[in-house]
Design an enzyme around this catalytic site. Structure first.
Site, PDB file in Angstrom:
ATOM      1  N   SER A   1      46.113  18.663  72.352  1.00  0.00           N
ATOM      2  CA  SER A   1      47.377  18.718  71.613  1.00  0.00           C
ATOM      3  C   SER A   1      48.001  20.101  71.619  1.00  0.00           C
ATOM      4  O   SER A   1      49.191  20.250  71.331  1.00  0.00           O
ATOM      5  CB  SER A   1      47.143  18.289  70.161  1.00  0.00           C
ATOM      6  OG  SER A   1      46.324  19.253  69.498  1.00  0.00           O
ATOM      7  N   GLY A   2      47.194  21.120  71.933  1.00  0.00           N
ATOM      8  CA  GLY A   2      47.653  22.494  71.804  1.00  0.00           C
ATOM      9  C   GLY A   2      47.099  23.173  70.573  1.00  0.00           C
ATOM     10  O   GLY A   2      47.380  24.347  70.311  1.00  0.00           O
ATOM     11  N   GLY A   3      46.277  22.442  69.809  1.00  0.00           N
ATOM     12  CA  GLY A   3      45.657  23.002  68.622  1.00  0.00           C
ATOM     13  C   GLY A   3      44.226  23.421  68.876  1.00  0.00           C
ATOM     14  O   GLY A   3      43.650  23.177  69.939  1.00  0.00           O
ATOM     15  N   VAL A   4      43.617  24.025  67.854  1.00  0.00           N
ATOM     16  CA  VAL A   4      42.268  24.567  68.003  1.00  0.00           C
ATOM     17  C   VAL A   4      41.225  23.463  68.116  1.00  0.00           C
ATOM     18  O   VAL A   4      40.259  23.575  68.878  1.00  0.00           O
ATOM     19  CB  VAL A   4      41.941  25.528  66.838  1.00  0.00           C
ATOM     20  CG1 VAL A   4      41.965  24.812  65.493  1.00  0.00           C
ATOM     21  CG2 VAL A   4      40.599  26.214  67.055  1.00  0.00           C
ATOM     22  N   ASP A   5      41.394  22.371  67.388  1.00  0.00           N
ATOM     23  CA  ASP A   5      40.384  21.308  67.390  1.00  0.00           C
ATOM     24  C   ASP A   5      40.235  20.675  68.773  1.00  0.00           C
ATOM     25  O   ASP A   5      39.116  20.518  69.285  1.00  0.00           O
ATOM     26  CB  ASP A   5      40.738  20.231  66.357  1.00  0.00           C
ATOM     27  CG  ASP A   5      40.595  20.719  64.932  1.00  0.00           C
ATOM     28  OD1 ASP A   5      39.684  21.511  64.673  1.00  0.00           O
ATOM     29  OD2 ASP A   5      41.400  20.309  64.084  1.00  0.00           O
ATOM     30  N   SER A   6      41.341  20.289  69.378  1.00  0.00           N
ATOM     31  CA  SER A   6      41.256  19.624  70.678  1.00  0.00           C
ATOM     32  C   SER A   6      40.765  20.576  71.759  1.00  0.00           C
ATOM     33  O   SER A   6      40.081  20.161  72.696  1.00  0.00           O
ATOM     34  CB  SER A   6      42.603  19.018  71.064  1.00  0.00           C
ATOM     35  OG  SER A   6      43.607  20.014  71.177  1.00  0.00           O
TER      36      SER A   6
ATOM     37  N   CYS B   1      49.851   6.232  65.638  1.00  0.00           N
ATOM     38  CA  CYS B   1      49.765   6.984  66.895  1.00  0.00           C
ATOM     39  C   CYS B   1      48.364   6.880  67.481  1.00  0.00           C
ATOM     40  O   CYS B   1      48.201   6.698  68.697  1.00  0.00           O
ATOM     41  CB  CYS B   1      50.129   8.447  66.649  1.00  0.00           C
ATOM     42  SG  CYS B   1      50.173   9.471  68.137  1.00  0.00           S
TER      43      CYS B   1
ATOM     44  N   GLY C   1      39.949  15.941  69.356  1.00  0.00           N
ATOM     45  CA  GLY C   1      39.468  16.876  68.350  1.00  0.00           C
ATOM     46  C   GLY C   1      39.445  16.311  66.947  1.00  0.00           C
ATOM     47  O   GLY C   1      39.416  17.084  65.979  1.00  0.00           O
TER      48      GLY C   1
ATOM     49  N   CYS D   1      55.417  14.813  62.781  1.00  0.00           N
ATOM     50  CA  CYS D   1      55.839  15.636  63.908  1.00  0.00           C
ATOM     51  C   CYS D   1      57.228  15.309  64.402  1.00  0.00           C
ATOM     52  O   CYS D   1      57.933  16.176  64.926  1.00  0.00           O
ATOM     53  CB  CYS D   1      54.826  15.535  65.042  1.00  0.00           C
ATOM     54  SG  CYS D   1      54.783  13.918  65.866  1.00  0.00           S
TER      55      CYS D   1
END
Length: 362
Positions: free
Chosen positions: A8-13, A101, A125, A193
């Site tokens: 997604s562009g986040g830290v978790d993924s 989603c 993530g 979002c």
């Protein structure tokens, strides 16, 4: 295994993808482009699905030295998530777009495409634990996302990987920093979002148009005010009612129900929100459909309280009888059913709430 990492562009993924690489899988990263006009979605710390997020995902893939692609899922996202969101509000319900989603995009359209391309699984993530088809809460209860994953069928869970379920969010950030991932300190996304300015009421007004109607007192039937669209309200809401005068006892009023056919919003005292029976349809069971009533725990909204309950399966859904009353239960939300377990509550299934009532006398 050949694994597709949804980034997604986040830290978790990013960390989930890194762990899949460490586990020896053949990993390919993919970012989902969910808007035909990404600038219309949120930027910075306020959301996800932006051009900035796509670039962050690509940089993380470069650090991990894995192939990276962007998949255009804008049409599917609009139809299955955004249009569903608007239609549910128009019908007087309160949907959860993140849940939809996961169901329709990440673990239907994406998983189907991944399998067609020869991938064995999709890694994300999400903070939840999955082992041998059993979905459990994350060890980090504050970040647990099992509620929004409870819509997944057994065959979809069989193609999913959630490497972060045994890790707290602070540990994920520390690991990202050690790995040299630039997203280590990136703030979490918030809210919806696809509503760029965070104004859900304004978004729905643009989509559905103004539809003035009455705000009615539940006890007296008196018209207390007017609204521009019943879709702007949800059960349990207290603020922003715009009532012309206070209740006789001076206590605040809350939204008790929304009736689209009459275009009315009914309000009343907080006690009138209490329910002890929840009815739901469109069930999804993770390990076979139960055929008799059973004791369990239920969660009635994301990050909401958990209630002891007895669930009775029905022909088209379930009925949950709560041990203690709950407040603010909104049709359209999911009821997620858990089996208590010292090792982490196990997800048994979910259904969409259609009605919540009070059966016991006060």
């Amino acid at each position: 295994m050949r694994v597709l990492a949804a980034m997604s562009g986040g830290v978790d993924s990013a960390v989930a993808a890194a762990r899949a690489v460490d586990a020896g899988h053949d990993v390919t990263g993919v970012h989902l482009a969910l808007s035909a006009n990404p600038q219309a979605y949120r930027t910075g710390a306020r959301g996800c699905c932006t051009l900035e997020d796509s670039r962050d995902a690509r940089r993380a893939a470069d650090v991990l030295d894995i192939p990276f692609y962007v998949w255009d899922m804008a049409e599917e996202f609009r139809e299955d998530v955004v249009d569903d969101f608007v239609a549910e509000y128009a019908a007087g319900r309160t949907p959860n777009p993140c849940l939809r989603c996961n169901e329709k995009i990440k673990f239907a359209a994406v998983l189907d495409r991944a399998r067609a391309l020869g991938f064995d699984a999709v890694v994300t993530g999400h903070h939840a634990r999955l082992s041998d088809g059993v979905l459990r809460r994350s060890v980090d209860l504050a970040k647990d996302q099992s509620y929004v994953l409870a819509v997944l069928r057994p065959d979809q869970l069989a193609g999913a990987m959630f490497p972060l379920g045994d890790t707290t969010k602070s540990e994920v950030r520390a690991e990202a920093a050690r790995r040299g991932l630039a997203v280590a300190d990136k703030p979490d996304s918030h809210d919806i979002c696809f509503i760029a300015d965070g104004d859900t009421r304004g978004f729905l007004a643009r989509e559905l148009g103004e539809a003035p109607g009455d705000i009615v007192d539940a006890e007296s039937g008196e018209v207390l005010g007017r609204h521009d669209g019943a879709y702007a309200y949800t059960v349990g809401q207290r603020k922003g009612l715009g009532l012309g005068r206070p209740a006789p006892d001076g206590r605040p009023r809350y939204v008790l129900s929304i009736t689209p056919v009459q275009n009315t919003v009914t309000v009343g005292p907080v006690e009138a929100l209490e329910v002890d029976e929840v009815r739901a349809d469109r069930p999804v069971w993770t390990n076979g459909s139960p055929d008799a009533a059973f004791d369990c725990r239920v969660q009635l909204r994301a990050h909401g309280a958990v209630f002891d309950a007895t669930v009775q399966p029905t022909a088209d859904g379930l009925v949950a009888r709560l041990a203690e009353p709950a407040r603010g239960v909104a049709p359209g939300q999911a009821i997620v059913v858990y089996r208590p377990d010292p090792a982490g509550d196990v997800v048994l299934g979910s259904a969409t709430i259609t009605e919540a009532v009070r059966t016991a006398t006060v």
